[in-house]
Design a protein around this motif. Sequence first.
Motif, PDB file in Angstrom:
ATOM      1  N   ALA A 291       0.655  -1.203  -0.069  1.00 51.29           N
ATOM      2  CA  ALA A 291       0.042  -0.010  -0.037  1.00 51.29           C
ATOM      3  C   ALA A 291       0.962   1.186   0.098  1.00 51.29           C
ATOM      4  CB  ALA A 291      -1.081   0.006   1.106  1.00 51.29           C
ATOM      5  N   ARG A 292       2.028   1.443   0.545  1.00 48.27           N
ATOM      6  CA  ARG A 292       2.786   2.476   0.752  1.00 48.27           C
ATOM      7  C   ARG A 292       3.590   2.455  -0.654  1.00 48.27           C
ATOM      8  NH1 ARG A 292       3.741   7.075   2.596  1.00 48.27           N
ATOM      9  NH2 ARG A 292       3.369   6.260   4.747  1.00 48.27           N
ATOM     10  N   PHE A 293       4.106   1.598  -1.216  1.00 47.23           N
ATOM     11  CA  PHE A 293       4.502   1.443  -2.731  1.00 47.23           C
ATOM     12  C   PHE A 293       3.600   2.058  -3.502  1.00 47.23           C
ATOM     13  CE2 PHE A 293       4.693  -0.739  -6.779  1.00 47.23           C
ATOM     14  CZ  PHE A 293       5.940  -0.391  -7.289  1.00 47.23           C
ATOM     15  N   MET A 294       2.202   2.000  -3.497  1.00 49.20           N
ATOM     16  CA  MET A 294       1.308   2.226  -4.385  1.00 49.20           C
ATOM     17  C   MET A 294       1.136   3.864  -4.006  1.00 49.20           C
ATOM     18  SD  MET A 294      -1.638  -0.686  -4.188  1.00 49.20           S
ATOM     19  CE  MET A 294      -2.740   0.379  -4.778  1.00 49.20           C
ATOM     20  N   ALA A 295       1.167   4.166  -2.792  1.00 46.90           N
ATOM     21  CA  ALA A 295       0.984   5.606  -2.444  1.00 46.90           C
ATOM     22  C   ALA A 295       2.319   6.430  -3.017  1.00 46.90           C
ATOM     23  CB  ALA A 295       0.778   5.869  -0.849  1.00 46.90           C
ATOM     24  N   ASP A 296       3.215   5.789  -2.892  1.00 47.77           N
ATOM     25  CA  ASP A 296       4.733   6.430  -3.654  1.00 47.77           C
ATOM     26  C   ASP A 296       4.696   6.532  -4.927  1.00 47.77           C
ATOM     27  OD1 ASP A 296       5.065   7.365  -0.902  1.00 47.77           O
ATOM     28  OD2 ASP A 296       6.510   5.589  -0.609  1.00 47.77           O
ATOM     29  N   THR A 297       4.073   5.688  -5.867  1.00 47.81           N
ATOM     30  CA  THR A 297       4.146   5.297  -7.068  1.00 47.81           C
ATOM     31  C   THR A 297       3.108   5.832  -8.082  1.00 47.81           C
ATOM     32  OG1 THR A 297       5.327   3.418  -6.801  1.00 47.81           O
ATOM     33  CG2 THR A 297       4.753   3.590  -9.036  1.00 47.81           C
ATOM     34  N   ALA A 298       3.494   6.829  -9.027  1.00 46.62           N
ATOM     35  CA  ALA A 298       2.661   7.173  -9.873  1.00 46.62           C
ATOM     36  C   ALA A 298       3.122   6.944 -11.506  1.00 46.62           C
ATOM     37  CB  ALA A 298       2.242   8.681  -9.725  1.00 46.62           C
ATOM     38  N   ARG A 299       2.196   6.778 -12.483  1.00 50.91           N
ATOM     39  CA  ARG A 299       2.663   6.360 -13.848  1.00 50.91           C
ATOM     40  C   ARG A 299       3.015   7.743 -14.339  1.00 50.91           C
ATOM     41  NH1 ARG A 299      -1.978   5.475 -18.499  1.00 50.91           N
ATOM     42  NH2 ARG A 299      -2.475   7.720 -17.438  1.00 50.91           N
ATOM     43  N   SER A 300       3.825   7.807 -15.334  1.00 52.02           N
ATOM     44  CA  SER A 300       4.273   9.016 -16.011  1.00 52.02           C
ATOM     45  C   SER A 300       3.544   8.628 -17.483  1.00 52.02           C
ATOM     46  CB  SER A 300       5.627   8.987 -16.377  1.00 52.02           C
ATOM     47  OG  SER A 300       5.812   9.926 -17.295  1.00 52.02           O
ATOM     48  N   PRO A 301       2.448   9.226 -17.813  1.00 51.46           N
ATOM     49  CA  PRO A 301       1.591   8.709 -19.003  1.00 51.46           C
ATOM     50  C   PRO A 301       2.051   9.022 -20.252  1.00 51.46           C
ATOM     51  CG  PRO A 301       0.550  10.836 -17.822  1.00 51.46           C
ATOM     52  CD  PRO A 301       1.640  10.398 -17.099  1.00 51.46           C
ATOM     53  N   LEU A 302       2.904  10.039 -20.272  1.00 48.25           N
ATOM     54  CA  LEU A 302       3.923  10.401 -21.523  1.00 48.25           C
ATOM     55  C   LEU A 302       5.320  10.293 -21.292  1.00 48.25           C
ATOM     56  CD1 LEU A 302       1.535  13.434 -22.361  1.00 48.25           C
ATOM     57  CD2 LEU A 302       1.498  11.170 -23.435  1.00 48.25           C
ATOM     58  N   PRO A 303       5.802   9.141 -21.271  1.00 45.45           N
ATOM     59  CA  PRO A 303       7.295   9.115 -20.748  1.00 45.45           C
ATOM     60  C   PRO A 303       8.277   9.626 -21.653  1.00 45.45           C
ATOM     61  CG  PRO A 303       6.376   6.706 -21.474  1.00 45.45           C
ATOM     62  CD  PRO A 303       5.326   7.750 -21.349  1.00 45.45           C
ATOM     63  N   SER A 304       9.315  10.166 -21.478  1.00 46.43           N
ATOM     64  CA  SER A 304      10.223  10.676 -22.501  1.00 46.43           C
ATOM     65  C   SER A 304      11.346   9.528 -22.976  1.00 46.43           C
ATOM     66  CB  SER A 304      11.099  11.744 -21.704  1.00 46.43           C
ATOM     67  OG  SER A 304      11.767  11.455 -20.548  1.00 46.43           O
ATOM     68  N   ALA A 305      11.107   8.447 -22.301  1.00 49.46           N
ATOM     69  CA  ALA A 305      11.958   7.368 -23.042  1.00 49.46           C
ATOM     70  C   ALA A 305      10.991   6.133 -22.965  1.00 49.46           C
ATOM     71  CB  ALA A 305      13.140   7.139 -22.131  1.00 49.46           C
ATOM     72  N   ILE A 306      11.319   5.194 -24.087  1.00 53.68           N
ATOM     73  CA  ILE A 306      10.308   4.004 -24.438  1.00 53.68           C
ATOM     74  C   ILE A 306      11.008   3.069 -24.901  1.00 53.68           C
ATOM     75  CG2 ILE A 306       8.257   2.966 -25.061  1.00 53.68           C
ATOM     76  CD1 ILE A 306       7.058   5.755 -25.256  1.00 53.68           C
ATOM     77  N   THR A 307      11.036   1.686 -24.479  1.00 56.55           N
ATOM     78  CA  THR A 307      11.679   0.674 -25.112  1.00 56.55           C
ATOM     79  C   THR A 307      10.521  -0.372 -25.254  1.00 56.55           C
ATOM     80  OG1 THR A 307      13.904   0.977 -24.117  1.00 56.55           O
ATOM     81  CG2 THR A 307      13.320  -1.212 -24.950  1.00 56.55           C
TER      82      THR A 307
END
Length: 523
Positions: A291-307
């Motif tokens: 639950a703490r990990f989820m609270a501290d983690t957010a998606r970057s919807p438009l990442p500047s690097a993709i593989t």
Amino acid sequence: MRRLFVLSGLLLCLPLIALAIDETDPLETAVNDLFTARGDQATQAAITSILALDPERGALADLLRKGPAYVQPESSGWSIRTVAYPDGVERPFHVYVPEKYRAGAPMPVLIHMHGGISRAELIPEEGMIGYRDWWTEQADEWGFMVVFPLGQRGSEWWTENGAGGVHRILSELKRDLNVDENRVFATGFSDGGSGAFYFAMTHPTFFAAFIPLNGHPAVASGASGRQLYLVNMRNRPLYIVNTQEDSLYPTVAVLPYLEEMIRAGAQLRFTTYPGIGHSPDYRDEQNPLIARFMADTARSPLPSAITWETADVEVGRAAWLTVLELGETPGAPGFEDHNLMLPEGRVRIGVQIDMEFTGRGTRVNMVVEGSVAAVAGMAVGDVIVGIDDVEIVGMADLRAALGAKRAGEQVRIRFLRGEEERLGEGQFPPYVPKPTFVRDKPSGRIELTVSGNHVEVARSGVRRFALDISPDLFDLEREIVVTVNGREVLRRRVEPDLDFLLRSFARDRDRSMLFAARVVIGE
């Protein structure tokens, strides 16, 4: 006199109310129709209505970002809904909405995929009671919704029917509840944990992170029929838990894959527990940490690097990049394939077990042609009661007995057919070293980075690909430059396309990921 005054006030108010209704913004009404549209026909009608109003792009984008006016549910707690999977079958899913939920504030979502996914029938409502208890305490404390999709044979999490069902559930949830699109997490235990690994390698776009519990990243390699690539796990963080006495996926068997994932650039947290078998007995300790990990983690919807690497364009999308066509490309860089030789591992007799059987032994609901079980004379409906000299009372006994066998050894299988006990013999095939992740077809890979309006692309085996252009990542008033393998292939301003903006929103239902246009490279 007082009554006459009140009546006059009411009469004077009526034209004002009528005027407010008459002046309802037609664009807002049309966009709301898109928010609530179900099915292609209703979606197309809403898009056509919006385009007919010739809206200003900024005003339209603002309405899409704002989202619908969500209505507060009448009650919190659990509910059961249904959604049609890609195969057309309506399947239920369970949703928990905590008391903290407020319609005006986006709330994170945890999607939990259950284990035993090869079962013939869906888990009944009473069978979900134990699952429901898994996260409710943390959901209430930390404030997130919980979703349990239901799968079965033919809709396993690593099939496009099962994965497509999860995506449809998320889309359905976004229509009715204020989902925080940048905090959607996928977890699961056993097959559900292996499903979380599969999503990380094939469908990362809509998730902030993946949380596999007692799963294995290689399970879906053969089961999915797809070529899977560990390098794709660069795109999202993972929180992984395994146990050392697990009869299916012990820590020692999983560790080499995690090490290779790290070499491939994955960001992961890993915890292993001694003295625990194939069981989530660590929940009391891990749930608050997750639950703490989820609270501290957010998606970057438009990442500047993709593989992204794939051998199937059906799973060719990662965020704003989509692989459209595979094929040879001149001047391609040499990318490393992060693969492992398959260890000898556990032997298999080649059956599928009926997880709903409650009698003595383990009942078989499928026998693989040419397998050890087939050679031993087994058929669907038989009940395994012994392996060599070991009595088989339940699934744990079968796992332990097979765990003691090795490739190339002989095995005796005692089984019941009706009331008759039979004895069959077979031999496990010898161990033949081969790659864990199948590589029968050519794949394509793209590694891209963005700096300002410049997209730098390294590609191999990808003939055509698309970049969905967002004004939140690019300045549309300036030229966009795309360089592929060191050669400039595009330099121009990209004109906004309202039709694409609306269609991509209907596809994604994601307020933080709006695309003004699409650029195709390779045409």
